[in-house]
Every structure is written in C-alpha cells, then in structure tokens.
Design an enzyme around this catalytic site. Structure first.
Site, PDB file in Angstrom:
ATOM      1  N   SER A 222     -33.287  10.524  50.674  1.00 47.38           N
ATOM      2  CA  SER A 222     -31.918  10.739  50.199  1.00 47.38           C
ATOM      3  C   SER A 222     -31.670   9.686  49.127  1.00 47.38           C
ATOM      4  O   SER A 222     -31.723   8.495  49.398  1.00 47.38           O
ATOM      5  CB  SER A 222     -30.929  10.569  51.343  1.00 47.38           C
ATOM      6  OG  SER A 222     -29.629  10.556  50.825  1.00 47.38           O
ATOM      7  N   ARG A 223     -31.419  10.158  47.902  1.00 44.09           N
ATOM      8  CA  ARG A 223     -31.419   9.203  46.791  1.00 44.09           C
ATOM      9  C   ARG A 223     -30.100   8.483  46.572  1.00 44.09           C
ATOM     10  O   ARG A 223     -30.077   7.447  45.953  1.00 44.09           O
ATOM     11  CB  ARG A 223     -31.827   9.906  45.504  1.00 44.09           C
ATOM     12  CG  ARG A 223     -33.262  10.358  45.568  1.00 44.09           C
ATOM     13  CD  ARG A 223     -33.781  10.865  44.245  1.00 44.09           C
ATOM     14  NE  ARG A 223     -35.024  11.566  44.498  1.00 44.09           N
ATOM     15  CZ  ARG A 223     -35.128  12.873  44.660  1.00 44.09           C
ATOM     16  NH1 ARG A 223     -34.060  13.627  44.563  1.00 44.09           N
ATOM     17  NH2 ARG A 223     -36.283  13.433  44.930  1.00 44.09           N
TER      18      ARG A 223
END
Ligand code: ATP
Ligand code: MG
Length: 580
Positions: free
Chosen positions: A443-444
């Site tokens: 999850s950036r």
C-alpha cells in the site's frame, strides 16, 4: 364514424414503416374498427416527422405538427372550461396565437442494428457519451465517432428499432439520478431500483462520466479507511481517498475482503457503494441478506449489472456507481466504492468494441482499455478542505488466471492504483484466510493515514513475517534445527495464525493494537497454533471486561502512550498466568 363499411386504409410517410411499427398500426386499426382492414403504404416525402393514416374518410395525423395541433386544442379546452370566461384571458390569447416555430432538430438514420449496438448516419454534431433517442423512446449512448457514421450502445430492448429508423439527438450526456434516498437500495446502472421496494426520489442528476478532480482540488490522503482486517490494517493500511486493488484468482476471498470493509464502516460515517459487474443475481441477493444481517445495508448502495445484463449496461455500471459516489463526496462525505470486478468490465468493453468494429490489440482488447480504467479510478480523491474535504476510496477487484499478475488487465490496473492486496489460492486452501500474500501486497500511501497507535504497534510485523517465510523455505527439508531457528519458526507460524480472521468479524482499532502488541512480544509463542484463534477471543474479552479504559482511550485518541503499552503487556501476562 361513417356507416359505410371500411375495408382499406392508406398510410403516408417519408420512410417505409418498420415491421414493428406496421404491426402496431394494424393493431390500432383492429381495435378501432374491429375487423381486418388492409393497409397500403404510400411514400410521401413531405411528411418528414411521422405518419398520416387515412381510413375511409377519417384521417389520423401522427406527424409532429398534427400532434401539436391536438395538444393546442386540448389546452384551449382545458383553459376554457376551468376558468370560464373571466380568468387568464392572456394565456388563452397566447395559446390561440401560438404556432410551432421552425426550430431545427438534427436527426439521423439507423444504418445497422444488432447485439445492442446501432450504427447511425447523419448525426454530424453528436458528441461522445451523448444520449440519443430512437423511435419508441429507446435510449442509446454514443460510444464511437467515425467520419460518416457513429456507433451507439443501446440501453433498452432493441426489437423496436430497425434499419431506417430515425434517431434524435438530446444534447445531454448520459447520466444517472442521484440522491440520499438511494441509500439502502439495490439499483441497476441506469439508477432504476431493482429491489422491489418502489421508486426512489432523486435529488439530482449527474453525468456518468465527469472529469477527475485536479491537483489543486485535492489534498493528501491523511485519514484511515479501516478495513477491520488485522492483516491489511497493520501492513497495508488504506487511507480515505486511496485506490487499493484487490487481486487474486477466482474464489480466493476477494469479495469477502470488500464486504468485510463495508461491514466495518458501521458507525464511522462512511457511505459504501458496491458495484457488481457480471455476477450472478443470486450471489447479489445473498450479499444483500448478509449486509442486512450485519446492519451494513443502511449506509450502502448496490449497483448491479448482472451476468445476464447486456454488455452496454455492464460497461456503464462502474461509471454510474462513481457518479453516485461523487454526489456524496461533493457534500463533504466519505465514500467507499467497490468495483467487483474490473476484469469482467474489461471483457464487456471488449465485446462492445469488437461489435463496433474497432481493431483488437493485445489479448483482443481495444487500444483504449487502459484509459477505460484510468479515467474511472482517477475519480477517487480526497478533496481539499475548501471543497468540503469529502473523499472517494476505491477498491477495484481484478481476477487473475492462475496467479498471473503480468496479464494485460492486471498490469494496467496495478499501475493505476496506489497498491494491491494480492490473494493466493494456495494460502486460501491451506486455511490461511484472508489469503493475503504478504510479500506481494503493498500500500503506497495508506501508511500516512494510519493512526499513531496502529503505526506504533505493528512495529516489525512485516519484517518478521518476511524472515519467517524465508526461513520456512530453507528449513523445509532439514530435521535437526537449532533452538533459535526453531523458535523463530514457531513465532512466525504463530503470527500467520494471528492473521487468520473469520468473515464478517472485523476488529476494532483497540483490538488490533492489543493483539499486535501482545503478539510481537511473543505472547502466542507457547500457545499451540490450533488454539490461537480461541486464545485471541479470550484475551480480547478479558481486556474488554477488565481494561475497558485502555480500549476506549485507544479508540478515541488513536494514540498509544508508553504507559498503556506497558499496561497491555502486564495485563496480557497476568491473563496468561492466572487465566483471568
Ligand atoms: P469469485 O472469484 O467467485 O468472485 P472471490 O475471490 O470473490 O470469488 P469470495 O466469494 O469472497 O471469493 O470467497 C470465496 C469463499 O471463501 C466464500 O464462500 C467465502 O465465504 C469464503 N471466505 C472468504 N473469506 C473467508 C474468511 N476470511 N474466512 C472463511 N471463509 C472465507
Ligand atoms: Mg467475488
């Protein structure tokens, strides 16, 4: 009616009537005259906008001019009757003197029709996405603009349309009704309720395609969108306004993650929209029952384009859902939208494109399939405070074939989203559910949105799991392991069990914090893995009962003080020793 027996009738129009139209006229004759009357068609190029039917000495004027004349008479009668002679003479005068003006309206002719697609010639100024009206009020949307004709997808039954039928422009782009009353309802992508609970009163009408908010209109993702799933909230946190892909083979629990996230939004003031594309209707009704059972339907809207719906309907489904989401976002609300799933959406678009004669590209998808999904997912946003601060969080779902994330549609969507939760069949069948592959998931942006309490407590979880996986591979075939390695393996194995979670059983924030702090301090090391699930339940119950102050402090502040951390560890120790 005249008394002579009429046996023949003549129909005048510029174009030959279609079979359907002819059938209707014959039905009309039968109902009016009660017997079979022959019908002859005579071409009359002056009648450009309808039909004139002559039966004996009677004339039915179904041209627009004739209809307007009838309308005028009706209004005159109504005004005359109701207000006798004293009121509103002005209106009456106006109507008397009114005659239709020469307003030009562009019309085209259907050149071919089939499979829910119509090709129309003559509409030179039609625009992409514009709604066209065919005969009998059937609606279609322009999807393909060529030099001398346009391709159009049809939303209604197409039997009434034939080659040569007329088509009118509306000047409006396709849209859906939106409003608060849609909450708790199941609708089709055109905004029509399909749950048998009656009409929905709409507050507004929004175009299904609208530009995504620009950079200035946005603000960074900084508030969490909790899924209630320990594995995701601790390692791949999602923020409000983020786009996180859920990807995996069939039957790996993709929908389950989305539904759990919806259920977890209860009491969190988030509106949820679930867009089902190409799924079985029975699955959807089961889903509605489950959401109702968990009290989640009140704040949820389901947009359903089922497998039996035509490709055009499946194609517009996510855009319709997104328009609804935008309506709420612009009111400052937080919205979660699930697209289940975009692989089926791409397939619907591919069949449309092939029918529209577009040249197929990689995997037979048309060249603009990337744009198809990027313009949809770009509409997820966290709006700036000046614009109300609302958000749309998107959870698109993509199905892979045999875990192949390098196929065309998966790679496209991976590149458009801010991270992906990768689900694996192998883990799923081992009983590791949710079957999240910790190594491939990411999850950036969500980390910025995690509460301090969560950030602080998940510490080295990801690293520990990575080490465990590596060690597990190396030690698979060796029998004599040293004690340290053995311990590391037991610890990692326990962590994997900690991350197992039943469906519809989301953890609240304090529960996640307590479990993480305890587990990373080796609390579950001496618990046999099979019993970890029960132990988790007992431990959480104990905290709820004897340490509710800590629980509520974590939930309300989103922080964890050093003292509370110590208290949790002490309490967990005490519970283990004394069993209370
Ligand atoms: P499809 O490809 O058919 O859409 P999917 O990937 O969406 O499948 P789901 O329908 O969510 O998968 O789940 C498949 C099955 O696994 C369902 O019967 C569901 O109840 C079960 N399941 C999913 N998650 C869990 C879980 N955490 N614990 C137990 N069972 C689960
Ligand atoms: Mg599914």
């Amino acid at each position: 009616m005249n008394n002579d027996k009429v046996t023949a009738s003549v129909l005048y129009s510029a174009l030959k009537p279609s079979e359907a139209q002819e059938g209707k006229i014959k039905d009309f004759l039968k109902s009016k005259y009660g017997e079979d009357i022959s019908l002859e068609w005579v071409e009359d190029k002056t009648l450009t906008d309808g039909f004139r039917l002559e039966v004996g000495r009677e004339v039915y004027d179904w041209t627009n001019a004739g209809r307007l004349e009838q309308f005028k008479e009706m209004i005159l009668n109504a005004v005359g009757k109701k207000y006798s002679d004293n009121v509103i003479p002005l209106i009456r005068e106006n109507i008397k003197d009114w005659s239709p003006k020469g307003v030009p309206s562009e019309y085209g002719i259907v050149t071919s029709i089939g499979d829910g697609i119509a090709t129309v010639s003559g509409l030179k100024s039609a625009t992409y996405g514009e709604i066209l009206i065919f005969s009998e009020g059937i609606r279609g949307m322009v999807l393909d603009l060529r030099e001398d004709e346009i391709g159009c997808i049809l939303f209604d039954d197409t039997d009434e349309i034939a080659e040569g039928s007329r088509v009118k422009r509306t000047g409006r782009s396709a849209g859906v009704p939106v409003g608060n009353d849609f909450l708790g309802r199941v609708i089709n992508p055109l905004g029509v309720p399909i749950d048998g609970k009656g009409d929905i009163e709409a507050d507004d009408y929004r175009a299904i395609e609208s530009p995504a908010p620009g950079i200035i209109e946005r603000q960074p993702v900084n508030r969490p969108m909790e899924t209630g799933i320990l594995c995701i909230d601790s390692m791949f946190p999602i923020g409000r306004g983020q786009r996180e892909l859920i990807i995996g083979d069939r039957q790996t629990g993709k929908t389950a993650i989305a539904l759990d996230t919806i259920v977890n939004q209860k009491g969190k003031d988030v509106i949820c929209i679930y867009v089902a594309i190409g799924q079985k209707a029975s699955l959807i009704s089961q889903m509605v029952t489950n959401l109702k059972k968990h009290g989640a339907m009140d704040y949820t809207i389901i947009v359903n384009a089922s497998a039996s719906d035509a490709a055009p309907i499946q194609y517009i489904a996510p855009y319709s859902g997104c328009s609804l989401a935008e309506y709420f976002m612009h009111q400052g609300r937080d919205v979660l939208i699930v697209y289940d799933d975009l692989s089926k959406h791409a397939i619907a678009y591919r069949s449309l494109s092939l029918l529209l004669d577009r040249s197929p590209g990689r995997e037979a998808y048309p060249g603009d399939v990337f744009y198809l999904h990027s313009r949809l997912l770009e509409r997820a946003a966290h709006l700036s405070d000046e614009l109300g601060g609302g958000s749309i969080t998107a959870l698109p779902i993509v199905e892979t074939q045999a875990g192949d994330v390098a196929a065309y549609i998966p790679t496209n969507i991976i590149s458009i989203t801010d991270g992906q939760i990768f689900l694996e069949s192998e883990l799923f069948f081992e009983g590791q559910r949710p079957a999240v592959n910790v190594g491939l998931s990411v999850s950036r942006v969500g980390g910025d949105a995690q509460t301090k309490a969560m950030k602080k407590s998940c510490g080295s979880l990801r690293l520990d799991l990575a080490q465990y996986r590596e060690m597990e591979v190396f030690t698979q075939f060796s029998s004599d392991l040293d004690e340290a390695t053995q311990k590391q393996l037991t610890y990692g194995h326990g962590l994997m069990y900690l991350l197992r979670q039943k469906q519809y059983k989301p953890y609240s924030q304090h529960q996640q914090v307590i479990l993480l702090i305890a587990a990373l301090n080796r609390y579950f090391m001496d618990v046999p893995v099979k019993e970890i699930g029960d132990e988790i339940g007992r431990l959480l119950e104990y905290f709820e009962m004897y340490h509710s102050d800590i629980c509520s402090r974590i939930d309300s502040t989103g922080l964890i003080t050093d003292d509370d951390r110590k208290n949790i560890l002490n309490a967990a120790d005490k519970f283990k020793k004394e069993g209370k």
